[in-house]
Design a protein around this motif. Sequence first.
Motif, PDB file in Angstrom:
ATOM      1  N   SER A   1       0.802  -1.212   0.000  1.00  0.00           N
ATOM      2  CA  SER A   1       0.000   0.000   0.000  1.00  0.00           C
ATOM      3  C   SER A   1       0.840   1.270   0.000  1.00  0.00           C
ATOM      4  CB  SER A   1      -0.941   0.004   1.203  1.00  0.00           C
ATOM      5  OG  SER A   1      -0.186  -0.171   2.381  1.00  0.00           O
ATOM      6  N   CYS A   2       2.118   1.171   0.294  1.00  0.00           N
ATOM      7  CA  CYS A   2       2.948   2.365   0.292  1.00  0.00           C
ATOM      8  C   CYS A   2       4.402   1.978   0.005  1.00  0.00           C
ATOM      9  CB  CYS A   2       2.852   3.099   1.630  1.00  0.00           C
ATOM     10  SG  CYS A   2       3.533   2.163   3.005  1.00  0.00           S
TER      11      CYS A   2
ATOM     12  N   ALA B   1       6.932   2.127   1.861  1.00  0.00           N
ATOM     13  CA  ALA B   1       7.575   1.396   2.963  1.00  0.00           C
ATOM     14  C   ALA B   1       7.385  -0.107   2.800  1.00  0.00           C
ATOM     15  CB  ALA B   1       7.022   1.859   4.305  1.00  0.00           C
ATOM     16  N   CYS B   2       6.181  -0.504   2.392  1.00  0.00           N
ATOM     17  CA  CYS B   2       5.901  -1.920   2.130  1.00  0.00           C
ATOM     18  C   CYS B   2       6.807  -2.436   1.015  1.00  0.00           C
ATOM     19  CB  CYS B   2       4.463  -2.136   1.665  1.00  0.00           C
ATOM     20  SG  CYS B   2       3.210  -1.763   2.877  1.00  0.00           S
TER      21      CYS B   2
END
Length: 68
Positions: free
Chosen positions: A12-13, A15-16
């Motif tokens: 989802s972002c 960072a993922c």
Amino acid sequence: METATFNVPSISCSACSSKIEENVRELKGITNVYSDLKSQQIKVEYNPSDISPQEIKKHIAQMGYEII
Ligand SMILES: [Cu+2]
């Protein structure tokens, strides 16, 4: 060298995607990892004598990400 693409819809972002990228890169037999946040895909270059796509998938799933 082989390449495989995995769809990981729970990315989802950024960072993922970077977390998955870093973890997968540490596996034996992985030569390159690219993540694409927009398409929610992880592309992997690997040496098939060291690791299989199933093992890579399993590893990503163990990190808690749903994978298709
Ligand atoms: Cu995220």
